[in-house]
Design a protein around this motif. Structure first.
Motif, PDB file in Angstrom:
ATOM      1  N   ASN A  42      21.129  29.499  25.118  1.00  0.00           N
ATOM      2  CA  ASN A  42      21.737  30.326  24.176  1.00  0.00           C
ATOM      3  C   ASN A  42      22.003  29.870  22.863  1.00  0.00           C
ATOM      4  O   ASN A  42      21.502  30.686  21.824  1.00  0.00           O
ATOM      5  CB  ASN A  42      23.137  30.817  24.596  1.00  0.00           C
ATOM      6  CG  ASN A  42      23.047  31.996  25.673  1.00  0.00           C
ATOM      7  OD1 ASN A  42      22.289  32.719  26.127  1.00  0.00           O
ATOM      8  ND2 ASN A  42      24.291  31.778  26.585  1.00  0.00           N
ATOM      9  N   GLN A  47      25.946  35.868  26.435  1.00  0.00           N
ATOM     10  CA  GLN A  47      24.544  35.811  26.062  1.00  0.00           C
ATOM     11  C   GLN A  47      24.546  36.386  24.764  1.00  0.00           C
ATOM     12  O   GLN A  47      24.046  35.809  23.728  1.00  0.00           O
ATOM     13  CB  GLN A  47      23.225  36.425  26.881  1.00  0.00           C
ATOM     14  CG  GLN A  47      23.143  35.724  28.181  1.00  0.00           C
ATOM     15  CD  GLN A  47      21.744  36.563  29.024  1.00  0.00           C
ATOM     16  OE1 GLN A  47      21.916  37.919  29.020  1.00  0.00           O
ATOM     17  NE2 GLN A  47      21.041  35.943  29.535  1.00  0.00           N
ATOM     18  N   CYS A 105      18.217  40.154  27.001  1.00  0.00           N
ATOM     19  CA  CYS A 105      19.368  39.605  27.801  1.00  0.00           C
ATOM     20  C   CYS A 105      19.207  40.340  29.024  1.00  0.00           C
ATOM     21  O   CYS A 105      18.636  41.511  29.419  1.00  0.00           O
ATOM     22  CB  CYS A 105      20.807  40.122  27.096  1.00  0.00           C
ATOM     23  SG  CYS A 105      21.233  41.818  26.846  1.00  0.00           S
ATOM     24  N   GLY A 137      14.750  35.353  23.596  1.00  0.00           N
ATOM     25  CA  GLY A 137      15.421  35.380  24.560  1.00  0.00           C
ATOM     26  C   GLY A 137      14.972  35.992  25.949  1.00  0.00           C
ATOM     27  O   GLY A 137      15.901  36.166  26.791  1.00  0.00           O
ATOM     28  N   ALA A 152      24.329  34.488  20.882  1.00  0.00           N
ATOM     29  CA  ALA A 152      22.886  34.867  20.449  1.00  0.00           C
ATOM     30  C   ALA A 152      23.296  35.423  18.908  1.00  0.00           C
ATOM     31  O   ALA A 152      22.416  35.223  17.946  1.00  0.00           O
ATOM     32  CB  ALA A 152      21.846  35.872  21.312  1.00  0.00           C
ATOM     33  N   ARG A 183      13.459  31.699  28.959  1.00  0.00           N
ATOM     34  CA  ARG A 183      15.045  30.961  29.453  1.00  0.00           C
ATOM     35  C   ARG A 183      14.755  30.121  30.620  1.00  0.00           C
ATOM     36  O   ARG A 183      14.886  28.976  30.751  1.00  0.00           O
ATOM     37  CB  ARG A 183      15.925  31.909  29.520  1.00  0.00           C
ATOM     38  CG  ARG A 183      16.594  32.704  28.297  1.00  0.00           C
ATOM     39  CD  ARG A 183      17.576  33.654  28.570  1.00  0.00           C
ATOM     40  NE  ARG A 183      17.818  34.491  27.511  1.00  0.00           N
ATOM     41  CZ  ARG A 183      19.056  34.665  26.778  1.00  0.00           C
ATOM     42  NH1 ARG A 183      19.839  33.480  26.992  1.00  0.00           N
ATOM     43  NH2 ARG A 183      19.076  35.686  25.890  1.00  0.00           N
TER      44      ARG A 183
END
Ligand code: PGA
Length: 245
Positions: A101, A141, A122, A89, A145, A94
């Motif tokens: 997500n 987030q 995150c 992540g 997750a 991203r």
């Protein structure tokens, strides 16, 4: 008492010899009382693992254990070379690789089922910080997750709060910003998994952490260590950060 954690995220930096020299040099330091993990290029993990130095982590992993996924690396392959950790992540994954997500959740589940420990990253973009929607952004987030992750699985996770606007910019978050978010993250996990699980969860900070600000950041409430990018590429500077832990 939560054991402090420090990760060196080398990203796509350093060629083979420089990486190996730095890894060897860091491994020769007297063993730290906290947990120190190096995340070099995946390419070098196998050889470094055979040097029996510091614990290693990968910067990314696929969401399936094996299969026809050209170019990818599976969590079981990482596990098979004694790689212990994986970053999942990270905002650069991203942003540049369109990881959302849902994908982050698939990776997290597969990595844990394969026996890896996960650093879940995150953090909010600057627009959310500016519009005071940073807490709800990070909560979304986390919720996505950790869908279908139980309390036992959570024991193999560390949360890295990395505000996107602080990564690689030289502009670290302030004490107020860090403590607010770390406290909020712990409270969110307490709501979903109970106080014991949340109390044991390590929450680390990342984003322009360096030799000058590390000791202050590591002393903030609810900060259990750091994830360091640029400042971990140089032995002297990273050594100072290790000492600050
Ligand atoms: P930085 O990167 O320390 O260079 O800001 C941190 C990270 O991306 O993990």
């Amino acid at each position: 008492m939560r054991k402090k954690f420090l990760g060196a995220n080398w990203k796509m930096n350093l060629a083979y010899q420089k990486s190996k020299d730095l890894y060897t040099e860091l491994s020769s330091l007297s063993p730290p009382s906290s947990e120190l993990v190096i995340f070099p290029s995946t390419l070098f993990l196998s050889e470094f693992a055979s040097l029996n130095g510091l614990p290693l982590g990968a910067q990314d992993v696929h969401f399936e254990t094996y299969g026809a996924f050209t170019g990818s690396v599976s969590p079981l392959q990482l596990k098979s070379i004694s790689c212990e950790y994986v970053l999942i992540g990270h905002s650069e994954r991203r942003q540049y690789f369109n990881e959302n997500n849902v994908l982050v959740n698939l990776k997290l589940k597969c990595a844990i089922q394969s026996g890896l420990k996960v650093i879940f990253c995150c953090g909010e973009p600057y627009e959310n910080r500016k519009s005071s929607t940073h807490l709800s952004f990070v909560l979304a987030q986390i919720k996505a997750a950790f869908n279908e992750i139980n309390e036992t699985d959570l024991k193999n996770c560390i949360i890295a709060y990395e505000p996107i606007w602080a990564i690689g910019t030289g502009l670290n978050a302030s004490q107020v910003e860090i403590e607010e978010m770390h406290g909020f993250i712990r409270e969110s996990f307490s709501n979903s998994y109970g106080t014991d699980a949340a109390d044991g969860l390590r929450i680390i900070y990342g984003g322009s952490c360096n030799q000058d600000n590390a000791s202050a950041i590591f002393s903030y409430k609810d900060v259990d260590g750091g994830l360091v990018g640029a400042a971990s590429l140089d032995f002297e500077s990273f050594q100072k950060i290790i000492t600050a832990l």
